[in-house]
Design a protein around this motif. Structure first.
Motif, mmCIF file in Angstrom:
data_model
loop_
_atom_site.group_PDB
_atom_site.id
_atom_site.type_symbol
_atom_site.label_atom_id
_atom_site.label_comp_id
_atom_site.label_asym_id
_atom_site.label_seq_id
_atom_site.Cartn_x
_atom_site.Cartn_y
_atom_site.Cartn_z
ATOM 1 N N SER A 64 -61.341 21.627 -19.604
ATOM 2 C CA SER A 64 -61.023 20.216 -19.835
ATOM 3 C C SER A 64 -60.811 19.902 -21.313
ATOM 4 O O SER A 64 -60.074 18.990 -21.658
ATOM 5 N N TRP A 65 -61.427 20.648 -22.201
ATOM 6 C CA TRP A 65 -61.348 20.393 -23.642
ATOM 7 C C TRP A 65 -60.124 21.012 -24.293
ATOM 8 O O TRP A 65 -59.815 20.728 -25.442
ATOM 9 N N ASP A 125 -56.277 21.580 -25.100
ATOM 10 C CA ASP A 125 -55.002 20.866 -25.065
ATOM 11 C C ASP A 125 -53.869 21.878 -25.115
ATOM 12 O O ASP A 125 -53.428 22.305 -26.192
ATOM 13 N N LYS A 126 -53.370 22.279 -23.939
ATOM 14 C CA LYS A 126 -52.361 23.330 -23.860
ATOM 15 C C LYS A 126 -51.042 22.925 -24.521
ATOM 16 O O LYS A 126 -50.313 23.761 -25.038
ATOM 17 N N ASP A 127 -50.719 21.646 -24.511
ATOM 18 C CA ASP A 127 -49.435 21.185 -25.056
ATOM 19 C C ASP A 127 -49.293 21.468 -26.561
ATOM 20 O O ASP A 127 -48.189 21.581 -27.070
ATOM 21 N N SER A 128 -50.422 21.613 -27.252
ATOM 22 C CA SER A 128 -50.386 21.907 -28.682
ATOM 23 C C SER A 128 -49.923 23.320 -28.969
ATOM 24 O O SER A 128 -49.546 23.634 -30.090
ATOM 25 N N GLY A 153 -55.305 25.093 -19.445
ATOM 26 C CA GLY A 153 -55.235 23.643 -19.298
ATOM 27 C C GLY A 153 -55.889 23.157 -18.021
ATOM 28 O O GLY A 153 -56.529 22.097 -17.997
#
Length: 175
Positions: free
Chosen positions: A166-167, A169-172, A162
């Motif tokens: 930049s591309w 999306d760790k939260d997913s 994350g």
């Protein structure tokens, strides 16, 4: 003329009737036919009794390969697939979910460290995403005690991704 295909149970029953010398000859004959058979046999004979050392050896080999990774996105994606084929082969040899999880986390960490962070080349990005999903699935198949240890490493790897990509999306993917 078609040859009969025997099942694993049939082969197992027949092997029980053979002498040690005959089994040795069969193993050597198998090893001569395919490189992967020889590698599997070598792993089972020389490496299987010390899995942690073998895992470290595989990590070191993958680390060296990451350090040699090409800069251009197309070549880098091909090279990453080559590393994944190597890891897949060793994971298959070890037949251990813990080893699979550890090597997949190591691959993702190497990717984050060595891959071009600014690339917009979708196949290169997809490689990481698929391996993260595969790692998450592998962790889910582990015993609860082991899951806790690997979840810590997995989430640390996601945080690193994350921060550096930049591309991504760790939260997913958090567990």
């Amino acid at each position: 003329m078609t040859t009969a295909v025997y099942g694993l149970q049939d082969i197992k029953k027949e092997l029980q009737h053979l002498s040690g010398q005959q089994i040795t000859e069969l193993c050597l004959r198998l090893a001569r036919h395919k490189k992967e058979n020889k590698e599997l046999l070598a792993y089972l004979i020389f490496e299987a009794d010390n899995s942690p050392a073998f895992i470290e050896k595989v990590k070191a080999e993958a680390g060296f390969m990451f350090s040699q990774m090409p800069v251009r996105s197309y070549e880098a994606a091909k090279y990453l697939r080559k590393i994944l084929r190597l890891l897949g082969k060793y994971i298959k040899f070890m037949a251990s979910k813990e080893a699979e999880t550890e090597l997949l986390i190591n691959f993702c960490t190497g990717y984050i460290q060595y891959a071009d962070r600014r690339t917009s080349y979708k196949p290169l990005r997809t490689i990481l995403v698929r391996q993260v999903e595969k790692t998450r699935t592998a962790i889910g198949k582990l015993h609860e005690d082991l899951q806790y240890d690997f979840i810590t490493d997995y989430n640390a790897m996601l945080n690193d991704a994350g921060k550096n990509l930049s591309w991504f999306d760790k939260d997913s993917y958090l567990l």
